[in-house]
Design an enzyme around this catalytic site. Sequence first.
Site, PDB file in Angstrom:
ATOM      1  N   SER A 185      -7.240  -4.225  -5.861  1.00  0.00           N
ATOM      2  CA  SER A 185      -6.156  -3.767  -4.986  1.00  0.00           C
ATOM      3  C   SER A 185      -5.103  -2.907  -5.661  1.00  0.00           C
ATOM      4  CB  SER A 185      -5.462  -4.980  -4.343  1.00  0.00           C
ATOM      5  OG  SER A 185      -4.893  -5.818  -5.334  1.00  0.00           O
ATOM      6  N   HIS A 213     -10.556  -5.488   0.459  1.00  0.00           N
ATOM      7  CA  HIS A 213     -10.219  -4.067   0.547  1.00  0.00           C
ATOM      8  C   HIS A 213     -11.441  -3.190   0.737  1.00  0.00           C
ATOM      9  CE1 HIS A 213      -5.895  -4.236  -0.419  1.00  0.00           C
ATOM     10  NE2 HIS A 213      -6.229  -5.306  -1.118  1.00  0.00           N
ATOM     11  N   LYS A 244      -6.452  -5.873   6.703  1.00  0.00           N
ATOM     12  CA  LYS A 244      -6.672  -4.502   6.238  1.00  0.00           C
ATOM     13  C   LYS A 244      -7.378  -3.721   7.349  1.00  0.00           C
ATOM     14  CE  LYS A 244      -5.261  -6.181   2.273  1.00  0.00           C
ATOM     15  NZ  LYS A 244      -4.169  -7.122   2.338  1.00  0.00           N
TER      16      LYS A 244
END
Length: 433
Positions: A185, A213, A244
Amino acid sequence: MSIFGKFAALSARYDRLKQSGADPFSVKFDDILSSVEGVVRGKKTLLFGTNNYLGLTFDEVAMEMSADAIRHHGTGTTGSRIANGSYKVHAELERELADFYRRKHCMVFSTGYQANLGMISTLVGKDDHLFLDADSHASIYDGSRLGHAPVVRFRHNNPDDLAKRLRRLADQPGDKLIVVEGIYSMLGDTAPLKEFVDVKREYGAYLMVDEAHSMGVLGRDGRGLAEREGVEDDVDFVVGTFSKSLASVGGFCVSSLEGFEILRLASRPYMFTASLPPSIMSSTISALKTLRREPERRTKLTANSRRFYNGLRGAGFNVGPECTPIVAVIIDNPDIAVAFWKRLLEEGMYLNLALPPATPNASAFLRSSVSAAHSDEHIDFAIALMTRIGREFGLLPNETNVCPFPVSAERLGATAATARALPTAVGAGAGMA
Protein backbone atom coordinates in the site's frame (compact mmCIF):
# COMPACT_ATOMS: atom_id res chain seq x y z
CA MET A 1 2.91 11.58 35.14
CA SER A 2 -0.08 11.46 32.79
CA ILE A 3 -1.22 8.19 31.33
CA PHE A 4 -0.51 9.85 27.97
CA GLY A 5 3.12 10.46 28.85
CA LYS A 6 4.18 7.39 26.93
CA PHE A 7 3.22 9.23 23.75
CA ALA A 8 5.43 12.25 24.46
CA ALA A 9 7.80 11.62 21.56
CA LEU A 10 4.92 11.16 19.14
CA SER A 11 3.22 14.30 20.46
CA ALA A 12 6.40 16.30 19.98
CA ARG A 13 6.75 15.16 16.38
CA TYR A 14 3.11 15.97 15.69
CA ASP A 15 3.42 19.41 17.27
CA ARG A 16 6.41 20.21 15.05
CA LEU A 17 4.42 19.13 12.02
CA LYS A 18 1.47 21.35 12.94
CA GLN A 19 3.79 24.30 13.59
CA SER A 20 4.95 24.02 9.97
CA GLY A 21 1.40 24.88 8.92
CA ALA A 22 0.71 21.42 7.48
CA ASP A 23 -1.36 18.74 9.19
CA PRO A 24 -2.00 15.86 6.78
CA PHE A 25 -3.71 13.85 9.51
CA SER A 26 -6.54 16.31 10.12
CA VAL A 27 -7.75 17.17 6.63
CA LYS A 28 -11.52 17.66 6.61
CA PHE A 29 -13.61 17.45 3.46
CA ASP A 30 -16.31 20.11 3.38
CA ASP A 31 -18.04 18.20 0.59
CA ILE A 32 -17.45 15.31 -1.81
CA LEU A 33 -18.60 16.24 -5.31
CA SER A 34 -17.73 13.06 -7.22
CA SER A 35 -15.41 10.08 -7.11
CA VAL A 36 -12.46 12.35 -7.89
CA GLU A 37 -13.52 15.81 -6.66
CA GLY A 38 -14.03 17.27 -3.22
CA VAL A 39 -14.08 20.57 -1.38
CA VAL A 40 -11.35 21.34 1.18
CA ARG A 41 -11.33 24.66 3.04
CA GLY A 42 -13.92 25.96 0.61
CA LYS A 43 -11.82 25.10 -2.44
CA LYS A 44 -12.57 22.55 -5.14
CA THR A 45 -9.90 19.88 -4.89
CA LEU A 46 -8.89 17.02 -7.15
CA LEU A 47 -8.69 13.75 -5.21
CA PHE A 48 -5.61 11.62 -5.82
CA GLY A 49 -5.42 9.80 -2.52
CA THR A 50 -8.68 7.97 -1.86
CA ASN A 51 -8.05 4.37 -3.05
CA ASN A 52 -11.26 4.71 -5.10
CA TYR A 53 -9.78 2.56 -7.84
CA LEU A 54 -12.87 1.89 -9.95
CA GLY A 55 -14.57 5.19 -9.13
CA LEU A 56 -17.71 3.56 -7.72
CA THR A 57 -18.45 5.73 -4.69
CA PHE A 58 -21.17 7.59 -6.59
CA ASP A 59 -22.51 4.69 -8.63
CA GLU A 60 -26.24 5.33 -9.05
CA VAL A 61 -27.34 1.69 -8.82
CA ALA A 62 -25.26 1.04 -5.71
CA MET A 63 -26.58 4.16 -3.99
CA GLU A 64 -30.18 3.26 -4.75
CA MET A 65 -29.71 -0.31 -3.51
CA SER A 66 -28.18 1.03 -0.31
CA ALA A 67 -31.04 3.50 0.22
CA ASP A 68 -33.61 0.80 -0.46
CA ALA A 69 -31.96 -1.50 2.09
CA ILE A 70 -32.19 1.23 4.74
CA ARG A 71 -35.89 1.73 3.99
CA HIS A 72 -36.60 -1.99 4.28
CA HIS A 73 -34.16 -3.13 6.99
CA GLY A 74 -33.24 -0.04 8.99
CA THR A 75 -29.87 1.50 9.68
CA GLY A 76 -28.09 -1.36 11.46
CA THR A 77 -28.29 -4.93 12.74
CA THR A 78 -27.38 -4.15 16.40
CA GLY A 79 -25.77 -7.57 16.73
CA SER A 80 -22.91 -9.84 15.70
CA ARG A 81 -23.03 -12.42 12.93
CA ILE A 82 -23.42 -15.30 15.39
CA ALA A 83 -26.32 -13.62 17.18
CA ASN A 84 -28.97 -11.52 15.43
CA GLY A 85 -26.60 -9.91 12.90
CA SER A 86 -26.86 -12.34 9.97
CA TYR A 87 -29.43 -11.25 7.39
CA LYS A 88 -30.21 -12.76 4.02
CA VAL A 89 -28.11 -10.06 2.36
CA HIS A 90 -24.98 -11.06 4.33
CA ALA A 91 -25.26 -14.61 3.05
CA GLU A 92 -25.90 -13.28 -0.46
CA LEU A 93 -22.71 -11.24 -0.47
CA GLU A 94 -20.71 -14.19 0.82
CA ARG A 95 -22.08 -16.34 -2.02
CA GLU A 96 -21.28 -13.63 -4.57
CA LEU A 97 -17.71 -13.29 -3.32
CA ALA A 98 -17.13 -17.05 -3.21
CA ASP A 99 -18.43 -17.31 -6.77
CA PHE A 100 -16.27 -14.40 -7.94
CA TYR A 101 -13.13 -15.97 -6.49
CA ARG A 102 -14.19 -19.51 -7.50
CA ARG A 103 -13.92 -20.68 -3.92
CA LYS A 104 -16.21 -22.77 -1.74
CA HIS A 105 -16.31 -20.57 1.35
CA CYS A 106 -16.43 -16.91 2.31
CA MET A 107 -16.62 -15.01 5.58
CA VAL A 108 -17.47 -11.30 5.64
CA PHE A 109 -16.02 -9.11 8.40
CA SER A 110 -17.04 -5.62 9.47
CA THR A 111 -13.75 -4.09 8.26
CA GLY A 112 -10.80 -5.21 6.17
CA TYR A 113 -8.63 -4.65 9.21
CA GLN A 114 -10.74 -7.16 11.12
CA ALA A 115 -10.52 -9.67 8.29
CA ASN A 116 -6.75 -9.84 8.76
CA LEU A 117 -7.07 -9.63 12.51
CA GLY A 118 -9.63 -12.42 12.60
CA MET A 119 -8.00 -14.80 10.15
CA ILE A 120 -4.36 -14.50 11.21
CA SER A 121 -5.04 -14.65 14.94
CA THR A 122 -7.22 -17.73 14.50
CA LEU A 123 -5.53 -19.86 11.84
CA VAL A 124 -2.22 -20.33 13.65
CA GLY A 125 -1.71 -21.05 17.34
CA LYS A 126 1.14 -21.36 19.80
CA ASP A 127 2.40 -24.60 18.25
CA ASP A 128 2.46 -23.17 14.72
CA HIS A 129 4.60 -20.59 12.94
CA LEU A 130 3.59 -17.41 11.13
CA PHE A 131 5.80 -15.97 8.37
CA LEU A 132 5.25 -12.30 7.53
CA ASP A 133 6.74 -10.07 4.86
CA ALA A 134 8.64 -7.30 6.65
CA ASP A 135 6.55 -4.62 4.87
CA SER A 136 3.22 -6.11 5.88
CA HIS A 137 0.26 -3.85 6.62
CA ALA A 138 -0.46 -2.89 10.25
CA SER A 139 -3.56 -5.10 10.29
CA ILE A 140 -1.41 -8.15 9.50
CA TYR A 141 1.03 -7.36 12.29
CA ASP A 142 -1.82 -6.69 14.70
CA GLY A 143 -3.37 -10.04 13.77
CA SER A 144 -0.07 -11.71 14.64
CA ARG A 145 -0.05 -9.98 18.04
CA LEU A 146 -3.60 -11.03 18.83
CA GLY A 147 -2.70 -14.64 18.07
CA HIS A 148 -0.25 -16.87 19.85
CA ALA A 149 1.93 -18.21 17.05
CA PRO A 150 5.65 -17.37 16.97
CA VAL A 151 6.25 -14.77 14.25
CA VAL A 152 9.06 -14.96 11.72
CA ARG A 153 9.67 -11.91 9.52
CA PHE A 154 11.35 -12.31 6.14
CA ARG A 155 12.84 -9.60 3.94
CA HIS A 156 10.35 -7.76 1.77
CA ASN A 157 9.50 -9.60 -1.45
CA ASN A 158 12.41 -12.00 -0.93
CA PRO A 159 11.48 -15.67 -1.58
CA ASP A 160 15.04 -16.83 -0.85
CA ASP A 161 14.96 -15.30 2.61
CA LEU A 162 11.57 -16.90 3.25
CA ALA A 163 12.90 -20.28 2.13
CA LYS A 164 15.93 -19.93 4.43
CA ARG A 165 13.72 -19.21 7.42
CA LEU A 166 11.33 -22.05 6.61
CA ARG A 167 14.30 -24.39 6.21
CA ARG A 168 15.46 -23.62 9.74
CA LEU A 169 12.07 -24.69 11.09
CA ALA A 170 11.48 -27.60 8.73
CA ASP A 171 11.70 -30.14 11.54
CA GLN A 172 9.47 -28.16 13.90
CA PRO A 173 5.92 -29.53 14.36
CA GLY A 174 2.83 -27.47 13.67
CA ASP A 175 1.41 -25.60 10.71
CA LYS A 176 3.23 -22.84 8.89
CA LEU A 177 1.33 -19.90 7.40
CA ILE A 178 2.90 -17.41 4.97
CA VAL A 179 1.23 -14.00 4.56
CA VAL A 180 2.00 -11.64 1.67
CA GLU A 181 0.14 -8.85 -0.11
CA GLY A 182 -0.92 -8.46 -3.72
CA ILE A 183 -0.06 -4.77 -4.01
CA TYR A 184 1.76 -3.14 -1.10
CA SER A 185 0.00 0.00 0.00
CA MET A 186 2.88 2.45 0.30
CA LEU A 187 5.06 1.99 -2.80
CA GLY A 188 2.60 0.07 -4.96
CA ASP A 189 4.93 -2.86 -5.64
CA THR A 190 3.59 -6.38 -6.10
CA ALA A 191 4.75 -9.63 -4.50
CA PRO A 192 6.76 -12.17 -6.55
CA LEU A 193 3.90 -14.57 -6.01
CA LYS A 194 5.01 -17.41 -8.29
CA GLU A 195 8.29 -17.66 -6.41
CA PHE A 196 6.50 -17.55 -3.05
CA VAL A 197 4.23 -20.35 -4.24
CA ASP A 198 7.29 -22.46 -5.11
CA VAL A 199 8.63 -21.96 -1.58
CA LYS A 200 5.25 -22.74 -0.07
CA ARG A 201 5.05 -26.01 -1.99
CA GLU A 202 8.59 -27.06 -1.10
CA TYR A 203 8.01 -26.68 2.63
CA GLY A 204 4.35 -27.70 2.86
CA ALA A 205 3.18 -24.36 4.20
CA TYR A 206 -0.14 -22.55 3.79
CA LEU A 207 -0.32 -19.25 1.89
CA MET A 208 -2.55 -16.24 2.50
CA VAL A 209 -2.58 -13.30 0.09
CA ASP A 210 -4.02 -9.95 1.12
CA GLU A 211 -5.52 -8.60 -2.13
CA ALA A 212 -6.88 -5.40 -0.56
CA HIS A 213 -5.27 -3.11 -3.13
CA SER A 214 -5.23 -5.58 -6.03
CA MET A 215 -8.86 -6.73 -6.06
CA GLY A 216 -10.54 -5.15 -9.08
CA VAL A 217 -7.13 -3.89 -10.21
CA LEU A 218 -5.08 -6.92 -11.36
CA GLY A 219 -5.99 -10.04 -13.31
CA ARG A 220 -8.15 -10.52 -16.37
CA ASP A 221 -11.29 -10.67 -14.25
CA GLY A 222 -10.06 -8.47 -11.40
CA ARG A 223 -9.43 -11.18 -8.83
CA GLY A 224 -6.01 -9.77 -8.05
CA LEU A 225 -2.37 -10.75 -8.21
CA ALA A 226 -2.97 -14.48 -7.76
CA GLU A 227 -5.16 -14.46 -10.87
CA ARG A 228 -2.68 -12.40 -12.88
CA GLU A 229 0.17 -14.75 -11.96
CA GLY A 230 -1.88 -17.90 -12.60
CA VAL A 231 -1.41 -19.35 -9.10
CA GLU A 232 -4.91 -19.13 -7.61
CA ASP A 233 -5.04 -22.86 -6.89
CA ASP A 234 -1.93 -22.54 -4.71
CA VAL A 235 -3.29 -19.69 -2.58
CA ASP A 236 -5.14 -21.15 0.40
CA PHE A 237 -6.70 -17.93 1.68
CA VAL A 238 -7.49 -14.64 -0.03
CA VAL A 239 -8.23 -11.70 2.25
CA GLY A 240 -9.57 -8.40 0.97
CA THR A 241 -11.54 -5.27 1.69
CA PHE A 242 -14.59 -3.48 0.34
CA SER A 243 -13.13 -0.03 1.00
CA LYS A 244 -11.04 0.19 -2.18
CA SER A 245 -12.46 -1.08 -5.47
CA LEU A 246 -15.90 -1.82 -4.01
CA ALA A 247 -16.28 1.68 -2.58
CA SER A 248 -17.85 0.81 0.79
CA VAL A 249 -16.51 -0.69 4.01
CA GLY A 250 -15.91 -4.21 5.26
CA GLY A 251 -13.63 -7.15 4.62
CA PHE A 252 -13.67 -10.82 3.70
CA CYS A 253 -11.75 -14.05 3.43
CA VAL A 254 -12.36 -16.73 0.82
CA SER A 255 -11.01 -20.28 0.76
CA SER A 256 -11.80 -23.75 -0.56
CA LEU A 257 -10.23 -25.66 2.33
CA GLU A 258 -12.53 -28.13 4.03
CA GLY A 259 -13.38 -27.20 7.60
CA PHE A 260 -13.25 -23.46 6.92
CA GLU A 261 -16.73 -22.79 8.31
CA ILE A 262 -15.67 -23.58 11.88
CA LEU A 263 -13.81 -20.28 11.84
CA ARG A 264 -17.15 -18.52 12.36
CA LEU A 265 -17.10 -19.95 15.89
CA ALA A 266 -13.35 -19.67 16.44
CA SER A 267 -12.50 -16.17 15.24
CA ARG A 268 -13.08 -13.65 18.01
CA PRO A 269 -12.99 -10.52 15.78
CA TYR A 270 -15.77 -12.15 13.73
CA MET A 271 -17.80 -13.36 16.69
CA PHE A 272 -17.73 -10.27 18.86
CA THR A 273 -18.23 -7.44 16.38
CA ALA A 274 -21.55 -6.05 15.21
CA SER A 275 -22.26 -7.03 11.62
CA LEU A 276 -22.35 -4.55 8.77
CA PRO A 277 -25.73 -2.92 8.08
CA PRO A 278 -27.76 -4.22 5.12
CA SER A 279 -27.24 -0.91 3.30
CA ILE A 280 -23.49 -1.58 3.13
CA MET A 281 -24.03 -5.17 2.07
CA SER A 282 -26.38 -4.10 -0.71
CA SER A 283 -24.10 -1.43 -2.17
CA THR A 284 -21.15 -3.83 -2.01
CA ILE A 285 -23.07 -6.51 -3.91
CA SER A 286 -23.92 -3.93 -6.54
CA ALA A 287 -20.30 -2.77 -6.82
CA LEU A 288 -19.06 -6.36 -7.12
CA LYS A 289 -21.49 -6.98 -9.97
CA THR A 290 -20.30 -3.80 -11.68
CA LEU A 291 -16.68 -4.90 -11.25
CA ARG A 292 -17.54 -8.16 -13.03
CA ARG A 293 -19.76 -6.60 -15.67
CA GLU A 294 -17.58 -3.65 -16.67
CA PRO A 295 -13.95 -4.71 -17.26
CA GLU A 296 -13.46 -1.45 -19.13
CA ARG A 297 -13.14 0.28 -15.75
CA ARG A 298 -10.06 -1.81 -15.03
CA THR A 299 -8.72 -1.08 -18.51
CA LYS A 300 -9.13 2.65 -17.91
CA LEU A 301 -7.54 2.37 -14.47
CA THR A 302 -4.50 0.65 -15.96
CA ALA A 303 -4.16 3.34 -18.63
CA ASN A 304 -4.52 6.12 -16.06
CA SER A 305 -1.92 4.51 -13.81
CA ARG A 306 0.58 4.28 -16.64
CA ARG A 307 -0.06 7.87 -17.69
CA PHE A 308 0.50 9.21 -14.18
CA TYR A 309 3.44 6.95 -13.26
CA ASN A 310 5.27 7.51 -16.54
CA GLY A 311 4.51 11.23 -16.41
CA LEU A 312 6.03 11.68 -12.96
CA ARG A 313 8.98 9.44 -13.75
CA GLY A 314 9.55 11.28 -17.03
CA ALA A 315 9.54 14.57 -15.15
CA GLY A 316 12.42 13.29 -13.06
CA PHE A 317 10.71 12.26 -9.83
CA ASN A 318 11.93 9.26 -7.85
CA VAL A 319 8.88 7.00 -7.99
CA GLY A 320 8.16 3.49 -6.73
CA PRO A 321 9.62 0.42 -8.44
CA GLU A 322 6.48 -0.65 -10.29
CA CYS A 323 3.57 0.89 -12.16
CA THR A 324 0.31 0.22 -10.32
CA PRO A 325 -2.54 2.55 -9.26
CA ILE A 326 -0.49 3.39 -6.15
CA VAL A 327 2.09 5.92 -7.32
CA ALA A 328 4.56 7.13 -4.70
CA VAL A 329 7.04 9.98 -5.12
CA ILE A 330 9.97 9.35 -2.77
CA ILE A 331 11.55 12.43 -1.19
CA ASP A 332 14.66 12.06 0.96
CA ASN A 333 13.99 15.19 3.02
CA PRO A 334 10.75 14.85 5.08
CA ASP A 335 10.57 18.62 5.65
CA ILE A 336 10.48 19.23 1.90
CA ALA A 337 7.85 16.50 1.53
CA VAL A 338 5.63 18.21 4.12
CA ALA A 339 5.99 21.59 2.39
CA PHE A 340 5.34 19.96 -0.98
CA TRP A 341 2.17 18.28 0.29
CA LYS A 342 0.96 21.56 1.76
CA ARG A 343 1.51 23.41 -1.51
CA LEU A 344 -0.36 20.77 -3.47
CA LEU A 345 -3.36 21.06 -1.17
CA GLU A 346 -3.29 24.84 -1.36
CA GLU A 347 -3.34 24.64 -5.15
CA GLY A 348 -6.17 22.12 -5.31
CA MET A 349 -4.66 18.64 -5.25
CA TYR A 350 -5.00 16.12 -2.43
CA LEU A 351 -2.80 13.06 -1.97
CA ASN A 352 -1.37 11.13 0.97
CA LEU A 353 1.75 12.03 2.90
CA ALA A 354 3.71 9.21 4.54
CA LEU A 355 6.47 10.16 6.96
CA PRO A 356 9.16 8.39 9.01
CA PRO A 357 9.20 6.23 11.04
CA ALA A 358 6.36 4.63 9.07
CA THR A 359 8.51 4.68 5.92
CA PRO A 360 11.84 2.96 5.18
CA ASN A 361 15.23 4.70 5.02
CA ALA A 362 13.96 7.88 6.74
CA SER A 363 12.39 8.99 3.45
CA ALA A 364 8.93 10.48 2.96
CA PHE A 365 6.38 9.53 0.32
CA LEU A 366 3.87 11.62 -1.57
CA ARG A 367 1.48 8.77 -2.21
CA SER A 368 -1.22 8.95 -4.86
CA SER A 369 -3.89 6.40 -5.73
CA VAL A 370 -5.19 6.69 -9.26
CA SER A 371 -8.85 6.10 -10.15
CA ALA A 372 -10.59 4.91 -13.29
CA ALA A 373 -12.73 8.03 -12.87
CA HIS A 374 -9.79 10.37 -13.46
CA SER A 375 -9.76 11.93 -16.90
CA ASP A 376 -6.61 12.47 -18.97
CA GLU A 377 -6.96 16.16 -18.15
CA HIS A 378 -7.01 15.44 -14.40
CA ILE A 379 -3.84 13.38 -14.67
CA ASP A 380 -1.99 15.83 -16.91
CA PHE A 381 -2.96 18.67 -14.57
CA ALA A 382 -1.59 16.74 -11.60
CA ILE A 383 1.67 15.95 -13.41
CA ALA A 384 2.12 19.57 -14.45
CA LEU A 385 1.35 20.89 -10.97
CA MET A 386 3.67 18.45 -9.21
CA THR A 387 6.42 19.13 -11.74
CA ARG A 388 6.16 22.90 -11.25
CA ILE A 389 6.29 22.60 -7.47
CA GLY A 390 9.08 20.03 -7.70
CA ARG A 391 11.16 22.51 -9.64
CA GLU A 392 10.43 25.28 -7.16
CA PHE A 393 11.68 23.09 -4.32
CA GLY A 394 14.81 22.13 -6.26
CA LEU A 395 13.81 18.48 -6.62
CA LEU A 396 13.83 18.67 -10.43
CA PRO A 397 16.05 20.48 -12.91
CA ASN A 398 14.28 23.30 -14.68
CA GLU A 399 14.83 21.83 -18.11
CA THR A 400 13.05 18.56 -17.28
CA ASN A 401 10.16 17.74 -19.56
CA VAL A 402 6.79 17.91 -17.84
CA CYS A 403 5.68 14.47 -18.95
CA PRO A 404 5.77 12.07 -21.90
CA PHE A 405 2.20 13.17 -22.73
CA PRO A 406 2.92 16.74 -23.91
CA VAL A 407 0.62 19.48 -22.68
CA SER A 408 0.26 22.50 -24.92
CA ALA A 409 1.74 25.81 -23.82
CA GLU A 410 -1.74 27.24 -23.71
CA ARG A 411 -2.94 24.48 -21.44
CA LEU A 412 0.08 24.73 -19.17
CA GLY A 413 -0.59 28.42 -18.77
CA ALA A 414 -4.20 27.74 -18.05
CA THR A 415 -3.20 25.07 -15.54
CA ALA A 416 -1.12 27.48 -13.52
CA ALA A 417 -3.81 30.15 -13.63
CA THR A 418 -6.77 27.93 -12.87
CA ALA A 419 -5.31 25.51 -10.34
CA ARG A 420 -7.81 26.65 -7.75
CA ALA A 421 -10.75 25.99 -10.05
CA LEU A 422 -9.80 22.50 -11.19
CA PRO A 423 -10.47 19.37 -9.17
CA THR A 424 -7.49 18.07 -7.20
CA ALA A 425 -6.54 15.40 -4.75
CA VAL A 426 -6.29 14.82 -1.05
CA GLY A 427 -5.19 11.35 0.02
CA ALA A 428 -7.13 9.07 2.24
CA GLY A 429 -5.29 6.60 4.37
CA ALA A 430 -3.45 3.82 2.64
CA GLY A 431 -4.50 1.31 5.21
CA MET A 432 -7.15 -1.33 4.82
CA ALA A 433 -10.37 -0.09 6.39
